[in-house]
Design a protein around this motif. Structure first.
Motif, PDB file in Angstrom:
ATOM      1  N   VAL A  84      53.488  53.748  36.985  1.00  0.00           N
ATOM      2  CA  VAL A  84      52.344  54.530  36.502  1.00  0.00           C
ATOM      3  C   VAL A  84      51.567  53.713  35.473  1.00  0.00           C
ATOM      4  O   VAL A  84      50.339  53.630  35.520  1.00  0.00           O
ATOM      5  CB  VAL A  84      52.808  55.880  35.897  1.00  0.00           C
ATOM      6  CG1 VAL A  84      51.650  56.622  35.250  1.00  0.00           C
ATOM      7  CG2 VAL A  84      53.484  56.735  36.963  1.00  0.00           C
ATOM      8  N   ASP A  85      52.298  53.084  34.556  1.00  0.00           N
ATOM      9  CA  ASP A  85      51.657  52.261  33.532  1.00  0.00           C
ATOM     10  C   ASP A  85      50.883  51.108  34.169  1.00  0.00           C
ATOM     11  O   ASP A  85      49.759  50.797  33.753  1.00  0.00           O
ATOM     12  CB  ASP A  85      52.695  51.712  32.551  1.00  0.00           C
ATOM     13  CG  ASP A  85      53.376  52.808  31.745  1.00  0.00           C
ATOM     14  OD1 ASP A  85      52.837  53.943  31.667  1.00  0.00           O
ATOM     15  OD2 ASP A  85      54.468  52.530  31.195  1.00  0.00           O
ATOM     16  N   LYS A  86      51.483  50.476  35.173  1.00  0.00           N
ATOM     17  CA  LYS A  86      50.813  49.375  35.866  1.00  0.00           C
ATOM     18  C   LYS A  86      49.521  49.865  36.513  1.00  0.00           C
ATOM     19  O   LYS A  86      48.479  49.218  36.407  1.00  0.00           O
ATOM     20  CB  LYS A  86      51.743  48.763  36.908  1.00  0.00           C
ATOM     21  CG  LYS A  86      51.141  47.581  37.649  1.00  0.00           C
ATOM     22  CD  LYS A  86      52.176  46.966  38.579  1.00  0.00           C
ATOM     23  CE  LYS A  86      51.647  45.728  39.252  1.00  0.00           C
ATOM     24  NZ  LYS A  86      51.489  44.580  38.360  1.00  0.00           N
ATOM     25  N   PHE A  87      49.585  51.015  37.163  1.00  0.00           N
ATOM     26  CA  PHE A  87      48.396  51.575  37.794  1.00  0.00           C
ATOM     27  C   PHE A  87      47.303  51.836  36.750  1.00  0.00           C
ATOM     28  O   PHE A  87      46.146  51.486  36.957  1.00  0.00           O
ATOM     29  CB  PHE A  87      48.739  52.866  38.541  1.00  0.00           C
ATOM     30  CG  PHE A  87      47.535  53.554  39.092  1.00  0.00           C
ATOM     31  CD1 PHE A  87      46.889  53.055  40.208  1.00  0.00           C
ATOM     32  CD2 PHE A  87      47.034  54.699  38.487  1.00  0.00           C
ATOM     33  CE1 PHE A  87      45.756  53.677  40.716  1.00  0.00           C
ATOM     34  CE2 PHE A  87      45.916  55.335  38.991  1.00  0.00           C
ATOM     35  CZ  PHE A  87      45.272  54.824  40.106  1.00  0.00           C
ATOM     36  N   MET A  88      47.670  52.435  35.640  1.00  0.00           N
ATOM     37  CA  MET A  88      46.685  52.730  34.605  1.00  0.00           C
ATOM     38  C   MET A  88      46.080  51.445  34.041  1.00  0.00           C
ATOM     39  O   MET A  88      44.870  51.378  33.789  1.00  0.00           O
ATOM     40  CB  MET A  88      47.316  53.569  33.491  1.00  0.00           C
ATOM     41  CG  MET A  88      47.799  54.941  33.957  1.00  0.00           C
ATOM     42  SD  MET A  88      46.524  55.924  34.799  1.00  0.00           S
ATOM     43  CE  MET A  88      45.444  56.269  33.422  1.00  0.00           C
ATOM     44  N   ASN A  89      46.901  50.414  33.859  1.00  0.00           N
ATOM     45  CA  ASN A  89      46.385  49.125  33.383  1.00  0.00           C
ATOM     46  C   ASN A  89      45.417  48.513  34.397  1.00  0.00           C
ATOM     47  O   ASN A  89      44.375  47.966  34.015  1.00  0.00           O
ATOM     48  CB  ASN A  89      47.533  48.152  33.092  1.00  0.00           C
ATOM     49  CG  ASN A  89      48.327  48.534  31.867  1.00  0.00           C
ATOM     50  OD1 ASN A  89      47.840  49.217  30.972  1.00  0.00           O
ATOM     51  ND2 ASN A  89      49.574  48.115  31.833  1.00  0.00           N
ATOM     52  N   MET A  98      37.612  42.001  33.873  1.00  0.00           N
ATOM     53  CA  MET A  98      38.701  41.163  33.393  1.00  0.00           C
ATOM     54  C   MET A  98      38.231  39.875  32.747  1.00  0.00           C
ATOM     55  O   MET A  98      39.013  39.142  32.171  1.00  0.00           O
ATOM     56  CB  MET A  98      39.667  40.838  34.541  1.00  0.00           C
ATOM     57  CG  MET A  98      39.100  39.971  35.611  1.00  0.00           C
ATOM     58  SD  MET A  98      40.330  39.518  36.834  1.00  0.00           S
ATOM     59  CE  MET A  98      40.106  40.808  38.010  1.00  0.00           C
ATOM     60  N   ILE A  99      36.949  39.614  32.818  1.00  0.00           N
ATOM     61  CA  ILE A  99      36.423  38.377  32.258  1.00  0.00           C
ATOM     62  C   ILE A  99      35.833  38.664  30.882  1.00  0.00           C
ATOM     63  O   ILE A  99      34.976  39.542  30.734  1.00  0.00           O
ATOM     64  CB  ILE A  99      35.325  37.775  33.171  1.00  0.00           C
ATOM     65  CG1 ILE A  99      35.851  37.583  34.596  1.00  0.00           C
ATOM     66  CG2 ILE A  99      34.780  36.486  32.595  1.00  0.00           C
ATOM     67  CD1 ILE A  99      36.976  36.603  34.732  1.00  0.00           C
ATOM     68  N   ARG A 100      36.287  37.917  29.886  1.00  0.00           N
ATOM     69  CA  ARG A 100      35.755  38.090  28.547  1.00  0.00           C
ATOM     70  C   ARG A 100      34.351  37.511  28.494  1.00  0.00           C
ATOM     71  O   ARG A 100      34.107  36.381  28.943  1.00  0.00           O
ATOM     72  CB  ARG A 100      36.635  37.390  27.505  1.00  0.00           C
ATOM     73  CG  ARG A 100      36.103  37.595  26.113  1.00  0.00           C
ATOM     74  CD  ARG A 100      36.916  37.039  24.999  1.00  0.00           C
ATOM     75  NE  ARG A 100      37.903  36.054  25.371  1.00  0.00           N
ATOM     76  CZ  ARG A 100      38.816  35.596  24.546  1.00  0.00           C
ATOM     77  NH1 ARG A 100      38.854  36.024  23.311  1.00  0.00           N
ATOM     78  NH2 ARG A 100      39.671  34.686  24.933  1.00  0.00           N
ATOM     79  N   LYS A 101      33.449  38.298  27.980  1.00  0.00           N
ATOM     80  CA  LYS A 101      32.063  37.840  27.847  1.00  0.00           C
ATOM     81  C   LYS A 101      31.992  36.920  26.623  1.00  0.00           C
ATOM     82  O   LYS A 101      32.491  37.248  25.561  1.00  0.00           O
ATOM     83  CB  LYS A 101      31.145  39.027  27.710  1.00  0.00           C
ATOM     84  CG  LYS A 101      31.095  39.866  28.963  1.00  0.00           C
ATOM     85  CD  LYS A 101      30.147  41.024  28.799  1.00  0.00           C
ATOM     86  CE  LYS A 101      29.911  41.829  30.022  1.00  0.00           C
ATOM     87  NZ  LYS A 101      30.914  42.209  30.884  1.00  0.00           N
TER      88      LYS A 101
END
Length: 102
Positions: A84-89, A98-101
């Motif tokens: 569940v935690d993986k799904f929420m992440n 996922m890419i930092r601006k």
């Protein structure tokens, strides 16, 4: 017990469970569409592509849960919490990227 029945369906119920699963996916699509109607996607995001991505993520998590139940038939919901935690992440990555601006 429900997860086990999907992971290891008795032969006599396999077809009925599959039909129920397909119906549940249709209901899931209705809810997903309602959510997509309430959010504003970036201009460069095709709505159907976003829908397909979220659907693929759901399918992936369902496969992981099914595989886990097959390998751990006595698993409790608490033991499945990491899934569940993986799904929420993963959903948070979909939402925020996922890419930092820089």
């Amino acid at each position: 017990m429900i997860m086990q029945s999907y992971a290891n369906p008795p032969a006599a119920l396999a077809e009925r469970l599959h039909a129920y699963y397909m119906e549940a996916l249709q209901v899931q699509d209705v809810y997903m569409n309602q959510i997509f109607e309430k959010v504003t996607l970036r201009a460069d995001v095709v709505s159907q592509d976003a829908h397909d991505l979220v659907r693929a993520l759901f399918d992936y998590i369902i496969k992981m849960a099914t595989d886990y139940i097959r390998e751990n038939p006595d698993a409790t919901m608490e033991e499945m919490q990491p899934l569940v935690d993986k799904f929420m992440n993963m959903m948070a990555i979909v939402e925020r990227g996922m890419i930092r601006k820089t």
